[in-house]
Structures are given as C-alpha cells and as structure tokens.
Design an enzyme around this catalytic site. Structure first.
Site, PDB file in Angstrom:
ATOM      1  N   GLU A   1       7.461  -0.633  -1.651  1.00 18.60           N
ATOM      2  CA  GLU A   1       6.665  -0.722  -2.869  1.00 18.60           C
ATOM      3  C   GLU A   1       7.491  -0.521  -4.140  1.00 18.60           C
ATOM      4  O   GLU A   1       7.304   0.456  -4.879  1.00 18.60           O
ATOM      5  CB  GLU A   1       5.493   0.267  -2.810  1.00 18.60           C
ATOM      6  CG  GLU A   1       4.560  -0.029  -1.639  1.00 18.60           C
ATOM      7  CD  GLU A   1       3.359   0.923  -1.552  1.00 18.60           C
ATOM      8  OE1 GLU A   1       3.304   1.896  -2.326  1.00 18.60           O
ATOM      9  OE2 GLU A   1       2.484   0.686  -0.716  1.00 18.60           O
TER      10      GLU A   1
ATOM     11  N   GLU B   1       1.534  -1.904   5.795  1.00 22.14           N
ATOM     12  CA  GLU B   1       0.614  -0.772   5.590  1.00 22.14           C
ATOM     13  C   GLU B   1      -0.783  -1.313   5.363  1.00 22.14           C
ATOM     14  O   GLU B   1      -0.964  -2.293   4.622  1.00 22.14           O
ATOM     15  CB  GLU B   1       0.985   0.056   4.345  1.00 22.14           C
ATOM     16  CG  GLU B   1       2.195   0.914   4.504  1.00 22.14           C
ATOM     17  CD  GLU B   1       2.499   1.753   3.250  1.00 22.14           C
ATOM     18  OE1 GLU B   1       1.566   2.067   2.476  1.00 22.14           O
ATOM     19  OE2 GLU B   1       3.683   2.074   3.058  1.00 22.14           O
TER      20      GLU B   1
END
Ligand code: IFM
Length: 462
Positions: free
Chosen positions: A164, A362
């Site tokens: 991220e 995720e």
C-alpha cells in the site's frame, strides 16, 4: 456453487509489526512505528506492537492454525529493522534466522510463503534522514530487498515489494495519521514518487540476485462512486482521487508516466522531484499485481463552487465518509460493498490488459465478536462479508479477470495501526491478555470454501 480454478491459491495474510512483538529482542532496531506509538496521542489507548500476538515465539502454533484452516499460501512481511537494525549494511543474523525458521515451518506444513519486503516498519535511522521523502531511501530499499532474496529466494517464489504505497505516502507524510506522522504535501508527493521508484529499482535488484523469483506490489484500490447528478467539480475530484490512489503506481510501471491529470494538478511540485532517467526507471515488468480491497468510496456534491484543491486541501484524498454509502458498515466505519470487488477486478483487466496475474492480497473486515461462554466466536457478519466478496471474485473470474489467489486479511486479530487492538480483523480471535488463539466461525467457513474450492451462491449481506 461457484467453483474456482483447480490451481487457485487460498491464503491468509499478516504483517510483521502487526503480529510479531519481540520489538526489543535479538538485536531488532527501532522502526518508525515504535517511535510513533511512543508519541502520546498517536495511537488509540497509547498501544503499541511490543508484544502484539507474540508471533515471534508462537509462529509454530500459528502455522498449525493455518494448516487447520487448510490454506495453501501465507502472505507475511519481513521486518527491515530486524535484519538491518540501522537501515544500513550492518546485518543482524538473528533477524534473518527468525525468518529462516518461519519459512521452513511453512514449507514443512506445505504452505507456500509469499513475502512482502516492506509493510510499513521503516528503520527509524532512515526516517531520521528523511525517510520515504528522501530519494536515498529508494536505493537503501533496493539493497535491502536484494539481500532478502539472496537469503530466502531459494524458498520463496512470490515477492511483493511494498504494501500500500498510497498509505505509506499520504497517511504517513500528508495526513500524518500513520507513522512517521509528517504533515507536508511536498514530503507526501516525494514519498509517492520514491515508493514507485523503489518498487521498480528493487524488482530489478531482486531479479538480478535470483531470476526465478516473481515480483509484484500490493496496492490498495477502491471504486469512487459519484451520484448521477454529480457536478463537474465532483467528477474532476473523483478523477484526481482515482488517479492518485488507483493509477499512480500501476500507470508508472506500465508506461513510465504518472496520470496526466495529476501531472497537471501537482505541477512544479512533481516536476522538481523527477530526475533525468526516472521515467525509464519507473517502467518495469511486474509479474503480478496484488490488490488490497476493503470497500468502495462515495463522494457527494460539495455545497460550494470552489475547486477541489481549495475545498479538499492541496491534494486529492479519498474520503469514504464524504458521501452517502449504503449500510451496513464494518467497525472501521467502512461500507460493505462486495459487488465493488468484481467491478474493480474487471477494471484492472480493462485498464492494465498486460496483467496476467492478479492476487487479492488483502480482503477482510473488522468486527468485534469475542468467544462466548462456550468458546464459540459467532462472527456471522465476517462470514457474510468474506462469502460475499469471494463470490464477487468468482464472478470476476467468470467474466475473464485473471485472479489467481485470494488472501483473507487477516489470519488473526492484531495491532491495527493507529486504531490499536480494538479493531479486530482476524478470522482467528486473539485474547490479548493471555495470547490464546481461537478459530472464529469465519475461519471455519473459510476452511469449507478452501476445502471445496468453491463458494455457495445466494448469501445476502445484511
Ligand atoms: O491492517 C491493515 C493492513 O496492514 C494494511 N491494509 C489494511 C488493513 C486494515 O486496515
């Protein structure tokens, strides 16, 4: 029933600072999260990752839990300051040895390890020199990444460079809600550029060490939803946000350029960061894209006529709370929008057609159920969340999206960054007083999906 391809990978995911604990053990250096947690007011209840789930000592039990759930893959991250305590060339062998033990335990259990090289625990020594806002970190990262491949590349095929990068840049250096807690638009933009460069340089350095490995990056993505009668201003804002979150990194790797609307929007700020050769360096072959998906984002019409730059601050920032998202919400206040995952996967297939392998690295939800008097954790909402999202993945595959893996976030309840321990994402419950682990009903439901390699249709998220 919705069946998955026979070679589909089912996994669970975690990250080092969120579960390992042992923060002062075996020569581990300080990370920016140790410093951030020790700064009053930054983390709910002043909590920290000193002990977390004590995975550092309990990893055999945790691998046994994965085996019980039946997954064939495990995504975890390597803690940079455990192996290079000062962020320089000085190695800490005990840090390397810990990951040797973990990887060997996984392989003995026939669970394939997938490593994330960086999931937010930057050595504090590097932050003291400017962290991700300092271009030099790009090259320190590439060296570190190559060293991990040198050591573990014989046993790990699939590698994610950075988790991220949007959060690293914009939450770490602009809003300051994550470590290192900086609030400066120039630093944030520099971090956005440097994380992109870092992925590209590290990928090449890692493959130079071991050409048989595969590299990817885990980007957090969303769909920005706007009303049909959205004003021009809102459309423009949504497009800027989309470019900053969804396109910045993937466009850079495929074209060597950042999205045009952002190049215009950031102007001089960005130009001064771009060095000769950067565009060529950014373009890099990426073997797979990791997508972290939690929910869609909703934007409403603002009530004045100002430009997004004035209204929303000096950069486009996703604001889930700005619109009128449909209920229900998770404990994070994020709307549950499973159909968004299918839309997103098909968008990735359309906009980055060179991508032949997508991993959902995720996906999961925070809900606070704990064991009842019989020890059962009835987390029905998480069962519904996961089931509905996995159905959405199945539908995307049916429509042609090249999704090869799915990792539930997270194996177990853990340290949820600035939210501390109250937000529970695990499919395994952790009692943070005793560190006892208990499979939640969602782990049992996931076990069934994995065992059957298919998910039932017709579950309605309520
Ligand atoms: O816990 C985090 C993870 O570390 C990164 N992606 C989002 C998760 C939930 O907030």
């Amino acid at each position: 029933m919705n069946s998955f391809p026979a070679d589909f990978n089912w996994g669970v995911a975690t990250s080092s600072y969120q579960i390992e604990g042992a923060a002062q053990l075996d020569g581990r250096g300080a990370s920016i999260w140790d410093t951030f947690c020790n700064t009053p007011g930054k983390v709910v209840n002043g909590e920290n990752g000193d002990v977390a789930c004590d995975h550092y000592h309990r990893y055999p039990e945790d691998v046994a839990l994965m085996k019980q759930i039946g997954v064939n893959s495990y995504r975890f991250s390597l803690a940079w300051p455990r192996m290079f305590p000062n962020g320089d060339q000085q190695r800490e062998e005990r840090g390397f040895a810990f990951y040797d033990r973990l990887i060997d335990e996984l392989l003995a259990a026939e669970i394939e390890p997938m490593a994330t090289v960086y999931h937010w625990d930057l050595p504090q020594a590097l932050e003291d020199k400017g962290g991700w806002a300092n271009r030099d970190t790009v090259f320190r990262f590439a060296e570190y990444a190559a060293a991990t491949v040198e050591r573990f590349g014989d046993r790990i095929t699939n590698w994610l460079t950075i988790n991220e990068p949007w959060c690293v840049s914009w939450l770490g250096y602009m809003s300051g809600v994550h470590a290192p807690g900086v609030r400066n638009v120039d630093s944030a933009l520099a971090a956005a550029h440097h994380t992109a460069l870092a992925h590209a340089h590290a990928s090449r350095a890692m493959k130079a060490v071991n050409p048989s490995i595969r590299t990817g990056i885990a980007v957090n993505m969303t769909n920005y939803r706007i009303a049909e009668d959205a004003t021009e201003e809102v459309r423009e804002l949504a497009d800027l946000m989309d470019a900053q979150l969804n396109r910045w990194w993937l466009d850079a790797f495929t074209t060597g350029n950042y999205p045009e609307n952002l190049v215009k929007f950031h102007g001089e700020r960005l130009q001064k960061l771009m060095m000769p050769g950067d565009s060529e360096a950014l373009k890099v072959e990426t073997d797979f894209i990791g997508i972290n998906y939690y929910s869609d984002s909703f934007l409403t019409n603002p009530d004045d006529e100002s430009h997004p730059a004035e209204k929303y601050g000096p950069f486009p920032f996703p604001q889930r709370e700005k619109g009128n998202p449909p209920a229900p919400y998770t404990d994070m206040g994020w709307p549950v929008t499973p159909e968004g995952l299918k839309d997103l996967l098909l968008r990735v297939k359309r906009d980055w057609p060179e991508t032949e392998d997508i991993a959902i690295t995720e996906n999961g939800a925070a809900y606070d159920e704990v064991p009842d008097e019989n020890g059962e954790v009835k987390d029905d909402r998480r069962v519904e969340y996961l089931t509905a999202h996995i159905q959405s993945v199945a539908a995307a595959i049916e429509a042609g999206a090249p999704v090869k893996s799915y990792f539930a976030w997270s194996l177990m309840d853990n340290f949820e960054w600035a939210e501390g321990y109250a937000k529970r994402f695990g499919i395994v419950h952790v009692n943070f007083d005793t560190l006892e682990r208990t499979l939640k009903n969602s782990a049992l439901a996931y076990r069934e999906i994995v065992a059957k390699n298919s998910v039932s249709r017709g579950v309605v998220v309520s």
